[in-house]
Motif scaffolding. Structure first.
Motif, PDB file in Angstrom:
ATOM      1  N   PRO A 160       5.425  40.206  34.236  1.00  0.00           N
ATOM      2  CA  PRO A 160       5.874  39.016  34.981  1.00  0.00           C
ATOM      3  C   PRO A 160       7.379  38.808  34.793  1.00  0.00           C
ATOM      4  N   PHE A 161       8.166  39.638  35.459  1.00  0.00           N
ATOM      5  CA  PHE A 161       9.599  39.697  35.199  1.00  0.00           C
ATOM      6  C   PHE A 161      10.315  38.398  35.523  1.00  0.00           C
TER       7      PHE A 161
ATOM      8  N   PRO B  39       1.539  46.602  44.135  1.00  0.00           N
ATOM      9  CA  PRO B  39       2.945  46.217  44.312  1.00  0.00           C
ATOM     10  C   PRO B  39       3.251  45.924  45.769  1.00  0.00           C
ATOM     11  N   ARG B  40       4.167  45.006  45.973  1.00  0.00           N
ATOM     12  CA  ARG B  40       4.542  44.642  47.340  1.00  0.00           C
ATOM     13  C   ARG B  40       5.248  45.811  48.004  1.00  0.00           C
ATOM     14  N   VAL B  41       5.012  45.930  49.283  1.00  0.00           N
ATOM     15  CA  VAL B  41       5.620  46.996  50.070  1.00  0.00           C
ATOM     16  C   VAL B  41       6.555  46.346  51.078  1.00  0.00           C
TER      17      VAL B  41
ATOM     18  N   ARG C 255      17.493  53.100  38.531  1.00  0.00           N
ATOM     19  CA  ARG C 255      16.996  52.019  39.379  1.00  0.00           C
ATOM     20  C   ARG C 255      15.490  52.110  39.633  1.00  0.00           C
ATOM     21  N   PRO C 256      14.947  53.257  40.007  1.00  0.00           N
ATOM     22  CA  PRO C 256      13.487  53.338  40.163  1.00  0.00           C
ATOM     23  C   PRO C 256      12.743  53.126  38.847  1.00  0.00           C
ATOM     24  N   ALA C 257      13.336  53.577  37.747  1.00  0.00           N
ATOM     25  CA  ALA C 257      12.700  53.367  36.446  1.00  0.00           C
ATOM     26  C   ALA C 257      12.647  51.878  36.108  1.00  0.00           C
ATOM     27  N   PHE C 258      13.729  51.161  36.400  1.00  0.00           N
ATOM     28  CA  PHE C 258      13.740  49.721  36.164  1.00  0.00           C
ATOM     29  C   PHE C 258      12.738  49.017  37.057  1.00  0.00           C
ATOM     30  N   ARG C 259      12.628  49.444  38.326  1.00  0.00           N
ATOM     31  CA  ARG C 259      11.656  48.835  39.239  1.00  0.00           C
ATOM     32  C   ARG C 259      10.228  49.049  38.755  1.00  0.00           C
ATOM     33  N   ARG C 260       9.921  50.243  38.249  1.00  0.00           N
ATOM     34  CA  ARG C 260       8.577  50.495  37.708  1.00  0.00           C
ATOM     35  C   ARG C 260       8.316  49.616  36.491  1.00  0.00           C
ATOM     36  N   TRP C 261       9.323  49.489  35.607  1.00  0.00           N
ATOM     37  CA  TRP C 261       9.166  48.649  34.409  1.00  0.00           C
ATOM     38  C   TRP C 261       8.961  47.203  34.828  1.00  0.00           C
ATOM     39  N   ARG C 262       9.725  46.727  35.787  1.00  0.00           N
ATOM     40  CA  ARG C 262       9.649  45.347  36.250  1.00  0.00           C
ATOM     41  C   ARG C 262       8.326  45.054  36.944  1.00  0.00           C
TER      42      ARG C 262
END
Length: 154
Positions: free
Chosen positions: A21-22, A123-125, A10-17
């Protein structure tokens, strides 16, 4: 051995995304797929036949490819979004009024999101992360005052 658990993926996908422009690419690809699927609708459902030649199938395929290329090659996102918005508008004439307006709108919104995406934005926080950062900063600010030995802030 790599960690293939859901917590590691999940964190890996978030970094990729976050590096592309996902949502724009996804909406764009979905719009192309929707227009392509409405080309296969029965004649009772089809409202506007349009040019039944190559253009009726070519434009949705171009939309789908531009959406996927946007996801996997974000450096050329402006070119893909310009080609894609023209292909989306072209489906109005060639592919059942742009896939009954749904694919047309998905393609236009996706290409606009892709065109407007900036890679150098922070990135948004989330609120939870902001609150956690404020608490950590407050703890760091009070820690040196308490460490002087008196136990009371200075």
């Amino acid at each position: 051995m790599t960690d293939r658990s859901p917590q590691g993926m999940r964190p890996a996908f978030r970094r990729w995304r976050a590096r592309r422009p996902f949502w724009g690419g996804l909406l764009f690809a979905l719009g192309g797929a929707e227009v392509l699927l409405t080309m296969k609708a029965s004649m009772k459902v089809v409202m506007h036949v349009g040019m039944q030649g190559l253009a009726g199938y070519l434009l949705p395929i171009v939309m789908l490819l531009c959406g996927l290329l946007t996801l996997f090659s974000p450096a050329q996102r402006i070119f893909y979004s310009l080609i894609g918005v023209m292909a989306s508008l072209g489906t109005w004439l060639t592919s059942n009024l742009g896939g009954f307006f749904v694919g047309l709108l998905l393609g236009i919104v996706g290409s606009c999101l892709t065109f407007g995406w900036l890679p150098d934005q922070k990135p948004r926080v989330s609120r939870r992360q902001r609150r956690r950062l404020r608490e950590q900063e407050a703890a760091r600010a009070t820690a040196p005052a308490l460490a002087e030995g008196t136990g009371e802030p200075v």
